[in-house]
Scaffold this motif. Sequence first.
Motif, short mmCIF file in Angstrom:
data_model
loop_
_atom_site.label_atom_id
_atom_site.label_comp_id
_atom_site.label_asym_id
_atom_site.label_seq_id
_atom_site.Cartn_x
_atom_site.Cartn_y
_atom_site.Cartn_z
N TYR A 1 5.40 1.80 36.46
CA TYR A 1 5.65 2.21 35.07
C TYR A 1 6.24 1.00 34.36
O TYR A 1 7.24 0.44 34.81
CB TYR A 1 6.62 3.39 35.03
CG TYR A 1 6.69 4.08 33.68
CD1 TYR A 1 6.03 5.28 33.47
CD2 TYR A 1 7.42 3.53 32.62
CE1 TYR A 1 6.09 5.92 32.24
CE2 TYR A 1 7.48 4.16 31.39
CZ TYR A 1 6.81 5.35 31.21
OH TYR A 1 6.86 5.98 29.98
N PRO A 2 5.65 0.58 33.23
CA PRO A 2 6.10 -0.67 32.62
C PRO A 2 7.43 -0.55 31.90
O PRO A 2 7.82 0.55 31.48
CB PRO A 2 4.97 -0.99 31.63
CG PRO A 2 4.43 0.36 31.26
CD PRO A 2 4.51 1.18 32.52
N PRO A 3 8.12 -1.66 31.71
CA PRO A 3 9.37 -1.64 30.94
C PRO A 3 9.09 -1.52 29.45
O PRO A 3 7.95 -1.64 28.99
CB PRO A 3 9.99 -3.00 31.27
CG PRO A 3 8.83 -3.88 31.56
CD PRO A 3 7.81 -3.01 32.23
N ASP B 1 6.54 5.92 26.37
CA ASP B 1 5.34 6.68 26.03
C ASP B 1 4.11 5.95 26.56
O ASP B 1 3.29 5.42 25.80
CB ASP B 1 5.24 6.86 24.51
CG ASP B 1 4.28 7.96 24.10
OD1 ASP B 1 3.94 8.81 24.95
OD2 ASP B 1 3.84 7.97 22.94
N LEU B 2 3.97 5.93 27.90
CA LEU B 2 2.84 5.29 28.56
C LEU B 2 1.66 6.25 28.60
O LEU B 2 1.79 7.36 29.11
CB LEU B 2 3.23 4.89 29.99
CG LEU B 2 2.12 4.26 30.83
CD1 LEU B 2 1.75 2.89 30.30
CD2 LEU B 2 2.56 4.19 32.29
N HIS B 3 0.51 5.83 28.06
CA HIS B 3 -0.66 6.70 28.00
C HIS B 3 -1.78 6.21 28.91
O HIS B 3 -1.95 5.00 29.11
CB HIS B 3 -1.19 6.77 26.56
CG HIS B 3 -0.47 7.75 25.71
ND1 HIS B 3 -1.07 8.44 24.67
CD2 HIS B 3 0.82 8.17 25.72
CE1 HIS B 3 -0.18 9.23 24.08
NE2 HIS B 3 0.98 9.07 24.71
N GLY C 1 -12.01 2.30 35.43
CA GLY C 1 -10.67 1.75 35.25
C GLY C 1 -9.83 2.55 34.28
O GLY C 1 -10.30 3.51 33.64
N LEU C 2 -8.58 2.15 34.18
CA LEU C 2 -7.64 2.71 33.22
C LEU C 2 -7.19 1.62 32.26
O LEU C 2 -6.83 0.52 32.68
CB LEU C 2 -6.39 3.26 33.93
CG LEU C 2 -6.48 4.60 34.62
CD1 LEU C 2 -5.14 4.93 35.28
CD2 LEU C 2 -6.86 5.70 33.64
N ASP C 3 -7.23 1.93 30.98
CA ASP C 3 -6.56 1.11 29.97
C ASP C 3 -5.22 1.78 29.73
O ASP C 3 -5.13 2.77 28.99
CB ASP C 3 -7.42 1.07 28.70
CG ASP C 3 -6.65 0.55 27.48
OD1 ASP C 3 -5.59 -0.07 27.67
OD2 ASP C 3 -7.12 0.77 26.35
N LEU C 4 -4.19 1.28 30.39
CA LEU C 4 -2.84 1.83 30.18
C LEU C 4 -2.25 1.25 28.91
O LEU C 4 -2.40 0.05 28.63
CB LEU C 4 -1.95 1.52 31.38
CG LEU C 4 -2.35 2.20 32.70
CD1 LEU C 4 -1.45 1.73 33.83
CD2 LEU C 4 -2.31 3.72 32.56
N THR C 5 -1.57 2.10 28.14
CA THR C 5 -1.14 1.73 26.80
C THR C 5 0.30 2.16 26.56
O THR C 5 0.66 3.32 26.79
CB THR C 5 -2.04 2.40 25.73
OG1 THR C 5 -3.40 2.03 25.97
CG2 THR C 5 -1.63 1.98 24.33
N GLY D 1 -1.46 -5.43 26.71
CA GLY D 1 -1.69 -6.50 27.66
C GLY D 1 -0.58 -6.77 28.63
O GLY D 1 -0.36 -7.92 29.01
N PHE D 2 0.13 -5.75 29.07
CA PHE D 2 1.27 -5.95 29.96
C PHE D 2 0.81 -5.98 31.42
O PHE D 2 -0.35 -5.74 31.75
CB PHE D 2 2.32 -4.86 29.74
CG PHE D 2 1.77 -3.45 29.78
CD1 PHE D 2 1.73 -2.73 30.96
CD2 PHE D 2 1.30 -2.84 28.62
CE1 PHE D 2 1.25 -1.44 31.00
CE2 PHE D 2 0.81 -1.55 28.64
CZ PHE D 2 0.78 -0.85 29.82
#
Length: 231
Positions: free
Chosen positions: A70-72, A76-78, A109-113, A133-134
């Motif tokens: 889970y990014p920093p 609200d990660l989608h 794939g997943l584009d996580l946002t 782009g993380f």
Amino acid sequence: MSEFVFPAPATPSVAVSGSSSRFPVRRVFCVGRNYASHAREMGSDPNREPPFFFTKPADAVVPASGAVPYPPSTDDLHHEIELVVALGAGGANVDPANALDLVWGYGVGLDLTRRDLQAVAKDSGRPWDMAKGFDASAPCSALHPVSEVGHPAAGRIWLEVNGALRQEGNLDELIWPIADVIAYLSRFVTLAPGDLIYSGTPSGVAALTPGDRVRGGVDGVDTFELEIGTR
């Protein structure tokens, strides 16, 4: 021979189904709002917009398996499930009739946002880079060569979170089919072997939380399963 001031990083790559070989990743292009249902849920008119693109770093591509962090800097990660197009040849100003000749294979794939950061960027007219782009923002399944899966133009695309269906659509619902996406993108950049194109997502994008189990796939291409890791 040139010498680098420190050891050069490893080339990002994606697994190839049924092979010990890997697909080297050069660049990652993503198509925005390429399903009418998703364009509408994001407040756009799908009948008027030409395709638009954003990019992710090549090393944002990670296996769509195991734990994805889970990014920093987000609450609200989608998720956005997508057919991934892997190019084995390149060119500029490609004719749509010849565009599929550039394709080496396909994956899922997943584009996580970071949706909250994207909303701030949109409201202030700023770039989306930190929203899209993380690190580890582009999980991808193994790639399957065209000789194995052909050029999928129809087929269910779907995503589940903790066993509940979140996203579902069909590749034949793409506003801009893959050949048109490749041709249009090649007007702006000279495409090259190793480029990946994340081709767009159907409606149903929503938030992920640490511990969520995510399954997704495209019929006739591949499926994946991963877990969202800790913050």
